[in-house]
Every structure is written in C-alpha cells, then in structure tokens.
Enzyme design. Structure first.
Site, short mmCIF file in Angstrom:
data_model
loop_
_atom_site.label_atom_id
_atom_site.label_comp_id
_atom_site.label_asym_id
_atom_site.label_seq_id
_atom_site.Cartn_x
_atom_site.Cartn_y
_atom_site.Cartn_z
N LYS A 10 49.17 11.90 -33.95
CA LYS A 10 49.00 10.45 -33.86
C LYS A 10 47.83 9.95 -34.69
O LYS A 10 46.94 10.73 -35.08
CB LYS A 10 48.79 10.03 -32.39
CG LYS A 10 47.57 10.70 -31.73
CD LYS A 10 46.29 9.92 -31.84
CE LYS A 10 45.09 10.65 -32.32
NZ LYS A 10 44.11 11.25 -31.53
N SER A 135 52.12 24.59 -36.23
CA SER A 135 51.78 23.17 -36.29
C SER A 135 51.57 22.70 -37.72
O SER A 135 51.04 23.43 -38.56
CB SER A 135 50.52 22.89 -35.47
OG SER A 135 50.29 21.50 -35.40
N GLY A 144 45.17 14.43 -33.11
CA GLY A 144 45.80 14.69 -31.80
C GLY A 144 46.51 16.02 -31.69
O GLY A 144 47.52 16.12 -30.98
N SER A 145 45.98 17.07 -32.33
CA SER A 145 46.65 18.38 -32.23
C SER A 145 46.64 18.89 -30.78
O SER A 145 47.59 19.53 -30.34
CB SER A 145 46.00 19.41 -33.15
OG SER A 145 44.78 19.89 -32.60
N SER A 146 45.55 18.59 -30.05
CA SER A 146 45.47 19.10 -28.68
C SER A 146 46.57 18.49 -27.82
O SER A 146 47.24 19.17 -27.04
CB SER A 146 44.09 18.83 -28.07
OG SER A 146 43.81 17.45 -28.06
N GLU A 192 45.65 18.57 -21.40
CA GLU A 192 44.59 17.92 -22.19
C GLU A 192 43.25 17.96 -21.47
O GLU A 192 42.20 18.11 -22.10
CB GLU A 192 44.97 16.45 -22.46
CG GLU A 192 45.73 16.19 -23.75
CD GLU A 192 44.82 16.06 -24.98
OE1 GLU A 192 44.42 17.09 -25.55
OE2 GLU A 192 44.54 14.93 -25.39
N ASP A 203 46.43 10.03 -26.19
CA ASP A 203 47.04 10.93 -27.19
C ASP A 203 48.32 11.56 -26.68
O ASP A 203 49.34 11.59 -27.38
CB ASP A 203 46.05 12.05 -27.58
CG ASP A 203 44.89 11.52 -28.40
OD1 ASP A 203 44.77 10.29 -28.54
OD2 ASP A 203 44.10 12.35 -28.90
N1 LIG Z 1 48.55 24.73 -32.17
C1 LIG Z 1 47.56 24.98 -31.30
N2 LIG Z 1 47.44 26.20 -30.73
C2 LIG Z 1 46.45 26.45 -29.83
N3 LIG Z 1 45.51 25.55 -29.47
C3 LIG Z 1 45.59 24.34 -30.01
C4 LIG Z 1 46.61 23.98 -30.95
N4 LIG Z 1 46.42 22.70 -31.31
C5 LIG Z 1 45.33 22.28 -30.65
N5 LIG Z 1 44.83 23.24 -29.87
C6 LIG Z 1 43.62 23.14 -28.99
O1 LIG Z 1 43.06 21.86 -29.20
C7 LIG Z 1 41.74 21.94 -29.77
C8 LIG Z 1 41.52 20.81 -30.76
O2 LIG Z 1 41.55 19.61 -30.03
P1 LIG Z 1 40.59 18.40 -30.27
O3 LIG Z 1 39.17 18.84 -30.38
O4 LIG Z 1 40.92 17.43 -29.22
O5 LIG Z 1 41.03 17.82 -31.70
P2 LIG Z 1 42.39 17.11 -32.12
O6 LIG Z 1 43.16 16.85 -30.88
O7 LIG Z 1 41.97 15.84 -32.78
O8 LIG Z 1 43.05 18.00 -33.09
C9 LIG Z 1 41.71 23.32 -30.42
O9 LIG Z 1 40.39 23.80 -30.51
C10 LIG Z 1 42.56 24.14 -29.43
O10 LIG Z 1 41.82 24.51 -28.29
C1 LIG Z 2 38.15 9.89 -28.53
C2 LIG Z 2 39.51 9.74 -27.86
O1 LIG Z 2 39.73 8.35 -27.61
C3 LIG Z 2 40.63 10.25 -28.75
C4 LIG Z 2 40.47 11.67 -29.19
O2 LIG Z 2 41.47 12.04 -30.11
P1 LIG Z 2 41.39 13.43 -30.90
O3 LIG Z 2 41.34 14.53 -29.91
O4 LIG Z 2 40.16 13.39 -31.76
O5 LIG Z 2 42.67 13.48 -31.73
C5 LIG Z 2 39.47 10.49 -26.53
C6 LIG Z 2 40.57 10.11 -25.54
O6 LIG Z 2 41.19 9.03 -25.68
O7 LIG Z 2 40.78 10.89 -24.60
MG LIG Z 3 42.50 16.08 -29.07
#
Ligand SMILES: Nc1ncnc2c1ncn2[C@@H]1O[C@H](COP(=O)(O)OP(=O)(O)O)[C@@H](O)[C@H]1O
Ligand SMILES: C[C@@](O)(CCOP(=O)(O)O)CC(=O)O
Ligand SMILES: [Mg+2]
Length: 386
Positions: A10, A135, A144-146, A192, A203
């Site tokens: 996202k 991914s 929003g990978s998490s 999450e 997200d």
């Molecule tokens: N494909 C994946 N496999 C395993 N863990 C993942 C994967 N994608 C995301 N994660 C988990 O989510 C974390 C990243 O999330 P975050 O810090 O919220 O950043 P974002 O959501 O913006 O990418 C990674 O460190 C891992 O723990």
């Molecule tokens: C900073 C926040 O608004 C979004 C975080 O997004 P991302 O994990 O950085 O993709 C946190 C949330 O909404 O839970």
């Molecule tokens: Mg995230």
C-alpha cells in the site's frame, strides 16, 4: 493440494502516524504483492512445520512435537475467533524462533516469524505443512510488507479451515466474500501487532479490502475515486523499523500532548479534504489540474506535519528538494525515517520531465518505481496459480 494467496502492499496518501492516535488516514493498495503458499503434509511420517522465506534465502523447520510441547496451552485451533497473543505465548513463540538461529543481519525477520507461528497455530493448530513466502515488496520500506505478509498468511490459513466459504473449483485468482474478509483482516491485525507493537490497522485493512480507503479508529470507508492518481514511489533505501518510529511519535506525544494533539487534528483535516477531492467529479482538464494542485498542497502540508512528528530523514529531505526543482510535491509514505517517498505526477506533466526527475533521483542512489494504484485486495488461488 497446494493453495496460494496474494496480498497487496500500500501507499498512504495522508495520515500515517496520526492514524495511530485516532486521526483519519487515506491509503491505497498497489500492484506489488506478497505471496504465501501452503502445502499440508500428506505423509504420515512427516512431522514438521516448515517456513521458507524464499527472497531472504531462509528456511525454518520445527517438529510438531516441539511446537505442541511449547504451545500446548493454546488447546484446539480457534480460526473463527481472532485472538491477541498473550504475553506468555509471546515468550513461548520467541523461544521457538530463537532456536532457529536467524543470522544477525536478518534478525529483523524474527517478529515476522513470530507472527507466522501465532497465526499458524491459532488457525491451523498443530498440523505438519510447508509454507512458502515470496514478495515483490521491499521489506521495512513503508509499503506495508508486514501487513501484506500477515494478510496473505491469514488468508491462506483460513482457506484451509471451514471458517470461510470459497469455491474451491474456481480457476485463477478468487476474491473472498465480505464476512470472510472481515475475519481474515482481524487475524492479520493480530499478526501486525506482533510486528508493529501498536498498529492502527490501516495497512492490513487496505491490503485486505484493496482499492482506496479512508480509515479512522478501526473503521473503514471505501473511497470511489474520480481521478486517476499517478504517484512516483522513491525508495531511499534507508532502512528503518515501523515499531521504533511509532514508539518515537508516541513518546513525543507524551512530552508535548497539546502540540501533538493539534498536529494530529490538522492531519485529520488533511485526510478528510484529500478524500473529498478524490471523490468529487472531475469535469474537465482545468478542474482536474485544480484538484491536483490541491492534492499537492495537502501532501506538502502533511509532510510538514510528519516532520513535526520527528519521522522525516535526511534522505527524504533530499527527495523533497530534488522534486521541488521540478515543482512537484512529495511526502513520505508509511512510517518514514527513510523508506519510501511519494511524488504526485500530474496528468499533464510531460514524460520527459518524469524521466529527468527519475534520472536525478536515481543518481542520488535512490530507486524509483511507478506502481498501479487501487486494485483488488487479498485473493486466493486453488488451481493454476500464476
Ligand atoms: N515476506 C516476509 N517474510 C517474513 N517477514 C516479513 C515479510 N514481510 C514483512 N515481514 C516482517 O515485517 C517487518 C517489516 O515491517 P515494517 O517495519 O512494518 O515495514 P513495512 O511494513 O513498511 O515493510 C520485517 O522486518 C519482518 O519482520
Ligand atoms: C506509521 C503507520 O501509520 C504506518 C506504518 O506503515 P509501514 O509499516 O511503514 O508500511 C503505523 C500504523 O498505522 O500502524
Ligand atoms: Mg509495516
């Protein structure tokens, strides 16, 4: 049978961080996905649960006996009852993750693996299987990978339970019914929490339902956008961690409650105005350009407020300065502190200018992409997955 799901990443058009504190946010899904496939073990002798993180070149394996011994207090699986992981279960799961000796350079993945174990055992129980994750999304970059990981995982696990109703003979990608989406979104939120600490739910909700949504205090409104949105996404490639950034904003809020309250209120107004601009009819090119100008101003103001919250970064400021030379508006997206930045590309902007901006940003070491905005949310495939 192998079943596969995919859940989109996202962009947040307005309202990140403030949404954690009750303000409105606007987000759209993008056409970059996390894919999860699940193959239950058919052999009676196979007694392991495997998790393969293909892009990370990591493989985890637990004997079912070991998982049962550690998490026996969970009892039978409870797929229809999304439940928070208790402090005791967090500790037990952390022990199971620690035994896998994740290399130090990839230790950030430990929270993702914990979320996997919680969702797996809660929804599937203690059954042997192989789960494979790939991914398109950069991890920890604000796209929003998490959430995509938790949504795709919840979706595949529920796809194997009797708690959702799906046409298993369907060929190709299949969307879930609304009540199934509600259930898997709640599970994804529980995942999450193990990664983010205190997520707003924005997200996982946009990854689940897709399109463009307005979100406030846990509830979503679907936005019917009347304008095509083209955003340049620039990945600064500066690593950061959402949990730490969210904690930083909360601590600043404790120190300056009145100031931060006003900042969050201003963000709330920005998100509301932005969503009403998206929904208002665009009659001709002139009004389209006027609407884009307003969106640009709102993005600039939102970025200023994110800077007030302490989540900008030198790399983000470099993108801002670079795009400003071309009179383009930019804001960070997601948690900030590095990660990805959005630049609105107005409809009448020439391709030559876009190419120049991209070349200049890439010469700084950043990575640019233009993703499709606002497609379907999570989908499942029983046969012939692409
Ligand atoms: N494909 C994946 N496999 C395993 N863990 C993942 C994967 N994608 C995301 N994660 C988990 O989510 C974390 C990243 O999330 P975050 O810090 O919220 O950043 P974002 O959501 O913006 O990418 C990674 O460190 C891992 O723990
Ligand atoms: C900073 C926040 O608004 C979004 C975080 O997004 P991302 O994990 O950085 O993709 C946190 C949330 O909404 O839970
Ligand atoms: Mg995230």
């Amino acid at each position: 049978m192998e079943v596969k799901t995919r859940a989109p990443g996202k962009i947040i058009l307005a309202g990140e961080h403030a949404v954690v504190h009750g303000s409105t946010a606007v987000a759209a899904c993008i056409d970059l996905y996390t894919y999860v496939s699940l193959r239950p073990s058919l052999s009676e002798n196979d007694d392991t649960l495997e998790l393969l993180l293909k892009d990370m070149e990591l493989e985890f394996s637990w004997s079912i006996g070991r998982i049962k011994e550690t998490l026996s207090h969970l009892g039978s699986p409870f797929p229809s009852t999304p439940t928070s992981c208790t402090a005791e279960s967090v500790r037990c799961i952390a022990a199971l993750v620690e035994e896998q000796n994740i290399p130090e350079a990839k230790i950030g993945l430990a929270t993702g693996v914990s979320a996997f174990l919680w969702l797996y055992t809660s929804i599937q129980g203690f059954k042997p299987a192989t789960v494979v994750v790939t991914s398109d999304l950069p991890l920890g970059a604000g796209l929003g990978s998490s959430a995509a990981f938790c949504v795709a995982l919840s979706a595949v696990l529920l796809g194997f339970s009797d708690s959702v109703s799906l046409d298993k003979n369907h060929q190709g990608w299949l969307t879930y019914g609304d009540s199934d989406l509600d259930l898997l979104n709640k599970w994804a939120f529980e995942g999450e929490k193990l990664i983010h600490g205190k997520p707003s739910g924005l997200d996982n909700t946009v990854s689940t339902y897709g399109n463009i949504i307005k979100f406030k205090s846990g509830s979503l409104t679907r936005i019917k956008s009347n304008m095509p949105l083209k955003m340049l996404i620039t990945n600064t490639k500066v690593g950061r961690n959402t949990k730490a950034l969210v904690t930083g904003v909360t601590e600043r809020t404790f120190r300056h409650p009145d100031v931060m309250g006003s900042v969050f209120n201003a963000v709330d107004s920005i998100s509301k105005e932005l969503s009403s601009i998206l929904e208002s009819p665009a009659l001709d090119d002139l009004s389209k350009t006027e609407k884009e100008r307003k969106l640009e101003e709102l993005m600039e103001m939102n970025q200023g407020l994110l800077q007030c919250m302490g989540v900008s970064h030198a790399s983000i400021e470099t993108v801002l300065r670079t795009t400003l030379k071309y009179k383009l508006a930019t804001k960070l997206t997601g948690a900030g502190g590095g990660g990805c930045v959005l630049t609105l590309l107005p409809t009448l902007l020439s391709g030559t200018v876009v190419d120049k901006v991209i070349a200049e940003l890439e010469s700084c070491g950043f990575q640019c992409l233009i993703a499709g905005i606002g497609g379907n949310g999570v989908e499942i495939c029983f046969h012939g997955s692409s």
